[in-house]
Design a protein around this motif. Structure first.
Motif, short mmCIF file in Angstrom:
data_model
loop_
_atom_site.label_atom_id
_atom_site.label_comp_id
_atom_site.label_asym_id
_atom_site.label_seq_id
_atom_site.Cartn_x
_atom_site.Cartn_y
_atom_site.Cartn_z
N VAL A 25 0.84 -1.21 0.00
CA VAL A 25 0.00 0.00 0.00
C VAL A 25 0.87 1.26 0.00
O VAL A 25 0.48 2.30 -0.52
CB VAL A 25 -0.93 -0.02 1.24
N GLY A 26 2.05 1.16 0.55
CA GLY A 26 2.96 2.30 0.61
C GLY A 26 3.46 2.77 -0.75
O GLY A 26 4.08 3.83 -0.86
N LEU A 27 3.17 1.99 -1.79
CA LEU A 27 3.61 2.38 -3.15
C LEU A 27 2.63 3.31 -3.85
O LEU A 27 2.93 3.84 -4.92
CB LEU A 27 3.80 1.13 -4.02
N GLU A 28 1.48 3.51 -3.23
CA GLU A 28 0.43 4.31 -3.89
C GLU A 28 0.94 5.69 -4.31
O GLU A 28 1.46 6.45 -3.49
CB GLU A 28 -0.75 4.46 -2.93
N GLY A 29 0.79 6.00 -5.57
CA GLY A 29 1.21 7.32 -6.08
C GLY A 29 2.64 7.33 -6.61
O GLY A 29 3.08 8.30 -7.22
N LEU A 30 3.38 6.24 -6.39
CA LEU A 30 4.78 6.22 -6.84
C LEU A 30 4.89 6.30 -8.37
O LEU A 30 5.86 6.84 -8.90
CB LEU A 30 5.47 4.95 -6.34
N ASN A 33 3.66 8.26 -10.26
CA ASN A 33 3.72 9.64 -10.76
C ASN A 33 5.15 10.18 -10.84
O ASN A 33 5.35 11.33 -11.23
CB ASN A 33 2.88 10.56 -9.87
N PHE A 34 6.10 9.38 -10.42
CA PHE A 34 7.50 9.81 -10.45
C PHE A 34 8.25 9.01 -11.51
O PHE A 34 8.00 7.81 -11.69
CB PHE A 34 8.16 9.57 -9.08
N SER A 35 9.18 9.65 -12.19
CA SER A 35 9.95 8.93 -13.22
C SER A 35 11.16 8.20 -12.63
O SER A 35 11.64 7.23 -13.21
CB SER A 35 10.44 9.90 -14.30
N HIS A 36 11.63 8.68 -11.49
CA HIS A 36 12.83 8.09 -10.87
C HIS A 36 12.61 7.90 -9.38
O HIS A 36 11.86 8.65 -8.75
CB HIS A 36 14.05 8.99 -11.10
N ILE A 47 12.14 2.93 -0.17
CA ILE A 47 11.97 3.50 -1.50
C ILE A 47 11.57 4.95 -1.27
O ILE A 47 10.67 5.22 -0.46
CB ILE A 47 10.80 2.81 -2.27
N LYS A 48 12.24 5.86 -1.96
CA LYS A 48 11.86 7.27 -1.86
C LYS A 48 11.70 7.83 -3.26
O LYS A 48 12.46 7.48 -4.16
CB LYS A 48 12.93 8.07 -1.11
N PRO A 49 10.74 8.74 -3.45
CA PRO A 49 10.61 9.36 -4.75
C PRO A 49 11.79 10.30 -4.99
O PRO A 49 12.27 10.93 -4.05
CB PRO A 49 9.31 10.16 -4.62
N TYR A 50 12.25 10.36 -6.23
CA TYR A 50 13.36 11.26 -6.56
C TYR A 50 12.76 12.62 -6.93
O TYR A 50 11.97 12.72 -7.87
CB TYR A 50 14.16 10.70 -7.73
#
Lengths: 142, 142
Positions: free
Chosen positions: B30-35, B37-40, B117-120
């Motif tokens: 569930v923590g991946l929701e919205g990921l 939307n990021f390219s990296h 995992i963090k969005p870039y």
């Protein structure tokens, strides 16, 4: 396979502000050799105030920069509440003196344990044109 | 203050290559929701083959890209032998499907546990003109 690992705290944020002081504990200090040749570093630190079961069970949050009341997965934002309370910040390295790093732009609170320091290498770490959703452009950088 | 913390493994590198498959365990998915939307993304993983006392006591190494036999502190290079066996890699996010991320450019070995995992976000993470010593320009990116 084991399902967990242990991190040792290698230092602590002694003071935070526009310039922050990061102290690396004496037993790890040799590991800083050569770091002064880099202008920027990536600091991995521990969100010590969020290291409890409730915060670590958090999987969705409303990012404080989001204008709408929209929940986002913790792996799609930089929330300090997340399964592993690890913060990541790229900071300018102003000075290395003995075991003390003076850095600019660190978002960690005073008292935060440090778990790793890595040199910032643009050809690996810099993606100027990475695409992001619009909400990330608001508020503080991290 | 405690001098250590515990990390939970949230996933694993299922296969690695030009494209790598990263599986996030169902309980964290569930923590991946919205990921998407990021390219990296920035992937923090565990150097599981170096998680032993000898490797974690290592504070100076000869970076494999160094042409001379010069030792550098582990915090001034990306050595997998270091006090906390945490790897950091910025990768292109090719696809998110259920709990599987397909990424390009990940340097982690198959079987490596994932810890975050963090969005870039370029305005926080991208410093194109960061200064580095000459030896970092050789060999693979990380």
């Amino acid at each position: 396979m084991s399902n967990k690992g242990e991190v040792k705290f290698i230092g602590v944020v002694e003071s935070s502000g526009e310039l922050s002081r990061v102290k690396i504990f004496p037993e790890f200090c040799v590991g800083l050799e050569g770091l002064n040749n880099f202008s920027h570093i990536t600091i991995l630190y521990w969100f010590h105030l969020r290291d409890n079961e409730k915060e670590r069970r958090t999987l969705r949050v409303v990012p404080r920069r989001h204008t709408r009341n929209v929940k986002v997965g913790v792996f799609a934002c930089r929330s300090p509440s997340r399964p592993n309370p690890i913060g990541l910040c790229v900071a300018k390295l102003a000075k290395v003196e003995d075991c003390i790093l003076t850095v600019k732009g660190l978002d960690a609170l005073e008292g935060s344990p440090i778990i790793d320091i890595k040199p910032y290498i643009p050809r690996a770490d810099s993606i100027p044109d990475a695409q992001v959703p619009e909400w990330t452009s608001r508020g503080p950088r991290t």
